[in-house]
Design a protein around this motif. Structure first.
Motif, PDB file in Angstrom:
ATOM      1  N   ASP A   3       0.830  -1.208   0.000  1.00  0.00           N
ATOM      2  CA  ASP A   3       0.000   0.000   0.000  1.00  0.00           C
ATOM      3  C   ASP A   3       0.865   1.259   0.000  1.00  0.00           C
ATOM      4  OD1 ASP A   3      -2.372  -1.454   0.064  1.00  0.00           O
ATOM      5  OD2 ASP A   3      -2.449  -1.497   2.253  1.00  0.00           O
ATOM      6  N   GLN A   4       1.962   1.210   0.775  1.00  0.00           N
ATOM      7  CA  GLN A   4       2.815   2.384   0.875  1.00  0.00           C
ATOM      8  C   GLN A   4       3.472   2.737  -0.458  1.00  0.00           C
ATOM      9  OE1 GLN A   4       2.722   4.180   3.395  1.00  0.00           O
ATOM     10  NE2 GLN A   4       2.461   3.012   5.266  1.00  0.00           N
ATOM     11  N   PHE A   5       3.763   1.721  -1.256  1.00  0.00           N
ATOM     12  CA  PHE A   5       4.464   1.969  -2.521  1.00  0.00           C
ATOM     13  C   PHE A   5       3.556   1.798  -3.735  1.00  0.00           C
ATOM     14  CE2 PHE A   5       7.790   0.862   0.501  1.00  0.00           C
ATOM     15  CZ  PHE A   5       8.707   1.880   0.271  1.00  0.00           C
ATOM     16  N   ALA A   6       2.250   1.682  -3.485  1.00  0.00           N
ATOM     17  CA  ALA A   6       1.304   1.527  -4.590  1.00  0.00           C
ATOM     18  C   ALA A   6       1.131   2.846  -5.335  1.00  0.00           C
ATOM     19  CB  ALA A   6      -0.049   1.045  -4.054  1.00  0.00           C
ATOM     20  N   GLU A   7       0.742   2.738  -6.581  1.00  0.00           N
ATOM     21  CA  GLU A   7       0.499   3.937  -7.392  1.00  0.00           C
ATOM     22  C   GLU A   7      -0.783   4.625  -6.956  1.00  0.00           C
ATOM     23  OE1 GLU A   7       2.570   3.071 -11.722  1.00  0.00           O
ATOM     24  OE2 GLU A   7       0.441   2.676 -11.444  1.00  0.00           O
ATOM     25  N   LYS A   8      -0.764   5.954  -7.023  1.00  0.00           N
ATOM     26  CA  LYS A   8      -1.967   6.745  -6.823  1.00  0.00           C
ATOM     27  C   LYS A   8      -2.505   7.134  -8.197  1.00  0.00           C
ATOM     28  CE  LYS A   8      -1.302   6.680  -2.410  1.00  0.00           C
ATOM     29  NZ  LYS A   8      -2.165   5.871  -1.526  1.00  0.00           N
ATOM     30  N   TYR A   9      -3.821   7.264  -8.284  1.00  0.00           N
ATOM     31  CA  TYR A   9      -4.444   7.504  -9.584  1.00  0.00           C
ATOM     32  C   TYR A   9      -5.019   8.910  -9.679  1.00  0.00           C
ATOM     33  CZ  TYR A   9      -3.964   2.465  -9.861  1.00  0.00           C
ATOM     34  OH  TYR A   9      -3.443   1.199  -9.859  1.00  0.00           O
ATOM     35  N   HIS A  23      -8.796   2.777 -11.473  1.00  0.00           N
ATOM     36  CA  HIS A  23      -7.499   2.307 -11.956  1.00  0.00           C
ATOM     37  C   HIS A  23      -7.262   2.639 -13.423  1.00  0.00           C
ATOM     38  CE1 HIS A  23      -7.147  -0.911  -8.549  1.00  0.00           C
ATOM     39  NE2 HIS A  23      -7.492   0.287  -8.121  1.00  0.00           N
ATOM     40  N   ASN A  24      -8.304   3.036 -14.122  1.00  0.00           N
ATOM     41  CA  ASN A  24      -8.172   3.332 -15.548  1.00  0.00           C
ATOM     42  C   ASN A  24      -7.928   4.811 -15.817  1.00  0.00           C
ATOM     43  OD1 ASN A  24      -8.714   0.607 -16.267  1.00  0.00           O
ATOM     44  ND2 ASN A  24     -10.920   0.982 -16.032  1.00  0.00           N
ATOM     45  N   SER A  25      -7.790   5.607 -14.763  1.00  0.00           N
ATOM     46  CA  SER A  25      -7.644   7.053 -14.940  1.00  0.00           C
ATOM     47  C   SER A  25      -6.191   7.486 -15.117  1.00  0.00           C
ATOM     48  CB  SER A  25      -8.259   7.797 -13.744  1.00  0.00           C
ATOM     49  OG  SER A  25      -7.606   7.431 -12.544  1.00  0.00           O
ATOM     50  N   GLY A  26      -5.255   6.566 -14.984  1.00  0.00           N
ATOM     51  CA  GLY A  26      -3.845   6.912 -15.140  1.00  0.00           C
ATOM     52  C   GLY A  26      -3.184   7.240 -13.814  1.00  0.00           C
ATOM     53  N   SER A  27      -1.869   7.089 -13.786  1.00  0.00           N
ATOM     54  CA  SER A  27      -1.122   7.302 -12.546  1.00  0.00           C
ATOM     55  C   SER A  27      -0.941   8.793 -12.258  1.00  0.00           C
ATOM     56  CB  SER A  27       0.258   6.637 -12.639  1.00  0.00           C
ATOM     57  OG  SER A  27       0.122   5.245 -12.810  1.00  0.00           O
TER      58      SER A  27
END
Length: 249
Positions: A109-115, A121-125
């Protein structure tokens, strides 16, 4: 022979180091970096319906953030918590007896991508929020590690009865202060960016908590300790060199 001024400066610096280390450790270990205040009815009406989603390991950012908004949530570097009725079964009558329910962020969770759109999840990083989140998690540990390493050098310096390592200790505490200040700045920026994408409801108030305040207080203490260490070491060395030159002459 050490001058009383330098001895006093070193004692004060050591006390400042100890206080800043305690504050930083307490800040890292508690989950009151940011707090939400919602009307009392929200916790009893909504808490039971969203508790299972909140504590789920698959809960996305939008899901647990909405729960934080509605159920007097608090967020730390390691955990997120909400306040829910003690008896959370759907068939139970409304309760005024509330308890805190917390779940820890995993390393993934700490290193997961934010959108760009939290939860989508389809909105891009969103690279800004992604790296701000990672830095706000890593920098406090770097700061605490630098202070502990400085304390170890200090113990060695005491054993050797030398003041020269005080400069290195001062530099380490200066770097620790920069890390702490960077962590606080990243956290503030991350919260502001999150609230621009997920607006808190009008009846919900948010504020930085006491864990965040401890980190804010720790940074200037580290800078003051660094200044005292460096000043004591450099000034004592200059006076020693002048005294040595005087004796030679």
């Amino acid at each position: 022979m050490m001058d009383n001024r330098f001895a006093t400066a070193l004692v004060i610096a050591c006390v400042l180091c100890l206080i800043s280390t305690i504050y930083m450790a307490a800040s890292i270990g508690t989950d009151f970096w940011y707090e939400y205040r919602s009307p009392a009815g929200n916790a009893s009406e909504l808490g039971r319906s969203i508790l299972e989603e909140f504590i789920s390991m698959d809960a996305d950012e939008k899901t647990y953030t909405d729960a934080l908004f509605r159920c007097n949530g608090t967020v730390g570097l390691w955990r997120r918590c909400i306040t829910v009725p003690k008896n959370s079964h759907w068939y139970s009558p409304p309760e005024t007896d509330l308890v805190r329910s917390c779940i820890s962020f995993s390393l993934s969770d700490q290193f997961a991508e934010k959108y760009m759109e939290p939860g989508n999840h389809n909105s891009g990083s969103d690279l800004n929020r992604t790296y701000l989140w990672r830095l706000q998690f890593l920098l406090p540990f770097v700061s605490l590690g630098l202070m502990c390493f400085g304390a170890l050098i200090g113990l060695c310096a005491c054993a050797c009865r030398s003041l020269y390592p005080a400069i290195a200790i001062g530099v380490l505490h200066f770097l620790a202060g920069l890390c702490t200040l960077g962590s606080v700045s990243c956290y503030v920026a991350g919260i502001e960016l999150l609230h621009k994408k997920l607006h808190p409801p009008d009846d919900v108030q948010g504020e930085f908590g006491w864990s965040f305040c401890l980190a804010c207080v720790s940074a200037p203490l580290q800078f003051m300790a660094a200044a005292l260490f460096i000043w004591a070491a450099r000034t004592n060395r200059k006076e020693f060199m002048l005294l040595k030159a005087y004796r030679v002459a």
